[in-house]
Design a protein around this motif. Structure first.
Motif, short mmCIF file in Angstrom:
data_model
loop_
_atom_site.label_atom_id
_atom_site.label_comp_id
_atom_site.label_asym_id
_atom_site.label_seq_id
_atom_site.Cartn_x
_atom_site.Cartn_y
_atom_site.Cartn_z
N MET A 63 -18.06 -0.84 34.65
CA MET A 63 -17.81 -2.30 34.68
C MET A 63 -17.77 -2.92 33.29
SD MET A 63 -16.82 -3.39 37.49
CE MET A 63 -16.86 -5.16 37.38
N PRO A 64 -18.68 -2.57 32.37
CA PRO A 64 -18.53 -3.15 31.02
C PRO A 64 -17.18 -2.81 30.39
CG PRO A 64 -20.72 -2.20 31.26
CD PRO A 64 -19.93 -1.81 32.49
N THR A 65 -16.73 -1.60 30.59
CA THR A 65 -15.44 -1.18 30.02
C THR A 65 -14.28 -1.92 30.69
OG1 THR A 65 -16.36 1.00 29.55
CG2 THR A 65 -13.95 0.79 29.54
N VAL A 66 -14.28 -1.93 32.03
CA VAL A 66 -13.20 -2.59 32.78
C VAL A 66 -13.17 -4.09 32.48
CG1 VAL A 66 -12.40 -3.16 35.11
CG2 VAL A 66 -13.10 -0.84 34.58
N LEU A 67 -14.33 -4.71 32.42
CA LEU A 67 -14.35 -6.15 32.12
C LEU A 67 -13.85 -6.44 30.71
CD1 LEU A 67 -17.68 -7.25 33.83
CD2 LEU A 67 -15.35 -7.77 34.55
N ARG A 68 -14.16 -5.57 29.78
CA ARG A 68 -13.68 -5.75 28.41
C ARG A 68 -12.15 -5.62 28.38
NH1 ARG A 68 -17.47 -3.19 26.18
NH2 ARG A 68 -16.65 -1.10 26.40
N VAL A 69 -11.60 -4.66 29.12
CA VAL A 69 -10.15 -4.44 29.16
C VAL A 69 -9.43 -5.61 29.82
CG1 VAL A 69 -8.33 -2.98 30.15
CG2 VAL A 69 -10.32 -1.92 29.06
N PHE A 70 -9.99 -6.12 30.93
CA PHE A 70 -9.31 -7.16 31.71
C PHE A 70 -9.85 -8.58 31.42
CE2 PHE A 70 -8.56 -3.38 34.28
CZ PHE A 70 -7.20 -3.51 34.55
N LYS A 71 -10.63 -8.75 30.36
CA LYS A 71 -11.27 -10.03 30.05
C LYS A 71 -10.28 -11.20 30.01
CE LYS A 71 -14.27 -12.13 26.62
NZ LYS A 71 -15.01 -11.92 25.37
N LYS A 72 -9.21 -11.06 29.29
CA LYS A 72 -8.25 -12.15 29.16
C LYS A 72 -7.53 -12.44 30.48
CE LYS A 72 -7.42 -11.71 24.25
NZ LYS A 72 -6.49 -11.40 23.19
N TRP A 73 -7.25 -11.40 31.23
CA TRP A 73 -6.52 -11.57 32.49
C TRP A 73 -7.38 -12.27 33.54
CZ3 TRP A 73 -6.72 -8.93 37.43
CH2 TRP A 73 -5.64 -9.25 38.25
N ILE A 74 -8.68 -11.93 33.58
CA ILE A 74 -9.57 -12.56 34.56
C ILE A 74 -9.73 -14.05 34.24
CG2 ILE A 74 -11.95 -12.66 35.41
CD1 ILE A 74 -12.08 -9.64 35.14
N GLY A 75 -9.74 -14.37 32.98
CA GLY A 75 -9.77 -15.77 32.59
C GLY A 75 -11.09 -16.22 32.16
#
Length: 174
Positions: free
Chosen positions: A162-174
């Motif tokens: 989750m830390p990795t995925v959230l870092r990758v998709f941070k801008k897209w999630i908003g």
């Protein structure tokens, strides 16, 4: 909304204030109060004899209740008389620096999709690996296998995936 109580105490001896039994009683009593969040003690500046204590409460009513509580009054009038010569008190509503920052609303569908991307591969790969390990050990308990799978997946999700995925998709999630 968060409220604060700011109290300035003029002390008879600033150096011994923190070690006094009165201060310890005040701290313990305050921490037990409804709505108490945190207590911050600011040391006296240079040669001043004033000690400032900032108390954060969840609501203005909680802060006001503490200011007028019998416990606090007793601590100030009886226990603190040897340490304090004067005090200035102030209760503040909703100080902006203590209020939580408003969060941008995030799209729940995007959060679900990102979580799915993180969880799905683990739910496919980890059970297969654990099954292969158990077969190699000649052990066949479904309960233990389920616990091991859940423990591995949970640990990987929290500390790695989750830390990795959230870092990758941070801008897209908003």
């Amino acid at each position: 909304m968060v409220s604060t109580v700011i109290v300035k105490y003029k002390l008879t001896s600033a150096a011994s204030f923190e070690s006094t039994s009165w201060y310890k009683k005040l701290k313990e009593a305050t921490e037990q109060e409804d709505g108490f969040i945190d207590m911050l003690q600011l040391p006296p500046l240079a040669e001043e004899e004033n000690m400032t204590i900032v108390l954060c409460f969840r609501t203005f009513d909680d802060a006001t209740k503490w200011m007028h509580s019998a416990t606090r009054i007793r601590l100030l009038e009886e226990d603190a008389k040897d340490y304090i010569t004067n005090r200035i008190e102030q209760v503040n509503r909703n100080l902006f620096w203590f209020s939580p920052m408003p969060e941008k609303s995030k799209c729940r569908a995007k959060q679900v999709l990102v979580s799915f991307i993180a969880v799905y591969p683990l739910t496919v790969i980890v059970p297969q690996l654990v099954s292969a390990l158990f077969v190699g050990l000649d052990f066949s308990s479904s309960l233990v296998k389920g616990i091991v799978v859940a423990l591995i997946i949970s640990s990987l999700m929290v500390y790695l995936v989750m830390p990795t995925v959230l870092r990758v998709f941070k801008k897209w999630i908003g």
